[in-house]
Design an enzyme around this catalytic site. Structure first.
Site, PDB file in Angstrom:
ATOM      1  N   CYS A 140       0.835  -1.204   0.000  1.00 12.66           N
ATOM      2  CA  CYS A 140       0.000   0.000   0.000  1.00 12.66           C
ATOM      3  C   CYS A 140       0.867   1.251   0.000  1.00 12.66           C
ATOM      4  CB  CYS A 140      -0.928  -0.014   1.221  1.00 12.66           C
ATOM      5  SG  CYS A 140      -1.985   1.428   1.314  1.00 12.66           S
ATOM      6  N   CYS A 143      -0.558   4.092   2.109  1.00 17.06           N
ATOM      7  CA  CYS A 143      -0.370   3.952   3.556  1.00 17.06           C
ATOM      8  C   CYS A 143       1.090   4.197   3.954  1.00 17.06           C
ATOM      9  CB  CYS A 143      -0.732   2.547   4.031  1.00 17.06           C
ATOM     10  SG  CYS A 143      -2.168   1.833   3.257  1.00 17.06           S
ATOM     11  N   ASP A 144       2.040   3.686   3.174  1.00 20.05           N
ATOM     12  CA  ASP A 144       3.437   3.631   3.619  1.00 20.05           C
ATOM     13  C   ASP A 144       4.395   4.530   2.853  1.00 20.05           C
ATOM     14  OD1 ASP A 144       2.617   1.672   5.416  1.00 20.05           O
ATOM     15  OD2 ASP A 144       3.007   0.041   4.015  1.00 20.05           O
TER      16      ASP A 144
END
Ligand code: NAP
Length: 309
Positions: A140, A143-144
């Site tokens: 992701c 997300c990261d």
């Protein structure tokens, strides 16, 4: 013996999965006055909630963030009376008039079920993948990506997801290396135009990852050129895997799927099991997009209404 409604409630409609398909089904089910429950394992919005920008959903000319889109769908479903519960699905017994869904939060009962559980990332299945998951291997970018500010990252895959997320990562990473097993991208031409020639993106064509190495965290990819079989080490701070997806159907028994595990339905989202429907990416279909998932959800809910009548 089935549990009595009110004691252990029997819903009209239980929807497995809270992505665009599941939440649209909840909107339509709620509006049709069905007692409706959505069971979602992660966050509402599903896969789309982990997408930075949704650019091609009609009605949002400037695009909309995936997270915001998911929240709006949830608000709309709740406004029409749907309940939403966080639970992971363990087993489904869809035979009979009352269907049972066993979850991490206990059993739920319903007269109709819509499976809208979507897909999960496919793994490469090479050494080190489990060890470095969350320690340099991510699925992701939204997300990261932030954690790789100024760093060097790789993206594996050549489809829409790999290219879209590689482009997103150029906001943070100083260098993005796209590793693809062929010498031609699968992604749509609009995305190809954006990435080919991008100053921060380098390409490793005809290349696969054969091992992930490091110490506490990932530091190195072992890559192999599939044309001449030569291997090399590639130092990276992180890698994002976008090599396709697999349908989330492990909890379902006795329902027909295609060889890849996607549920086969009629055009009206029916499975051969009466009262059991499937919608969205988990279904065998031509185009897996938020808009087609939403359309499936609407059809499935209206078919549930018809079945209950
Ligand atoms: P995908 O289209 O199936 O692409 C997977 C990519 O990974 C392919 O390039 C494939 O290579 C490669 N691959 C598969 N297995 C591999 C392995 N074992 N080792 C190395 N490479 C491997 O998957 P996706 O990109 O996740 O997209 C899934 C669906 O969502 C598609 O229908 C896509 O159009 C849609 N989507 C749309 C958008 C959008 O913005 N509209 C964004 C994301 C996803 P080959 O090309 O050689 O097969």
């Amino acid at each position: 013996m089935y549990p009595k409604a009110g004691n252990n409630k029997i819903y009209d409609l239980v929807i497995l999965g809270g992505g665009p398909a599941g939440l649209t089904a909840a909107i339509y089910g709620g509006r049709a006055n069905l007692s409706t429950l959505v069971l979602e394992q992660m966050v509402t919005g599903g896969e789309i909630a982990t997408t930075d920008q949704l650019e091609n959903y009609p009605g949002f000319p400037q695009g909309i963030s995936g997270a915001e889109f998911g929240q709006l769908l949830e608000q709309q479903a709740v406004r029409f009376g749907a309940e939403i519960t966080s639970a992971s699905i363990e087993e489904v017994d869809a035979e009979g008039d009352v269907k049972r869904v066993s979850t991490s939060r206990g059993d739920f009962y319903s007269r109709t079920l819509i499976i809208a559980t979507g897909t999960s990332p496919r793994l490469l299945g090479v050494p080190g993948e489990e060890k470095y998951r969350g320690r340099g291997i991510s699925f992701c970018a939204t997300c990261d990506g932030f954690f790789f500010r100024g760093k060097k990252v790789a993206v594996v895959g050549g489809g829409d997801s790999a290219v879209k997320e590689a482009l997103y990562l150029t906001r943070f990473a100083r260098e993005v290396i796209l590793i693809h097993r062929r010498d031609e991208l699968r992604a749509v031409s609009a995305l190809q135009k954006q990435i080919l020639g991008h100053p921060q993106v380098k390409f490793l064509w005809d290349t696969v990852v054969t091992e992930f190495k490091g110490n506490q965290n990932l530091t190195t990819l072992i890559v192999k050129n599939v044309k001449d079989s030569t291997s090399a080490e590639l130092s990276v701070d992180g890698v994002f895997l976008y090599v396709g997806r697999i349908p989330n159907t492990s909890f379902l028994k006795g329902v027909e799927t295609d060889p890849q595990g996607y549920i086969i339905t009629s055009e009206e989202m029916e499975t051969p099991v009466p009262g059991l429907f499937a919608a969205g990416d988990v279904r065998r279909k031509f185009l897996r997009q938020a808009i087609t998932a939403a359309a499936d959800g609407a059809v499935a809910a209206m078919m549930a209404v018809r079945y209950l009548e």
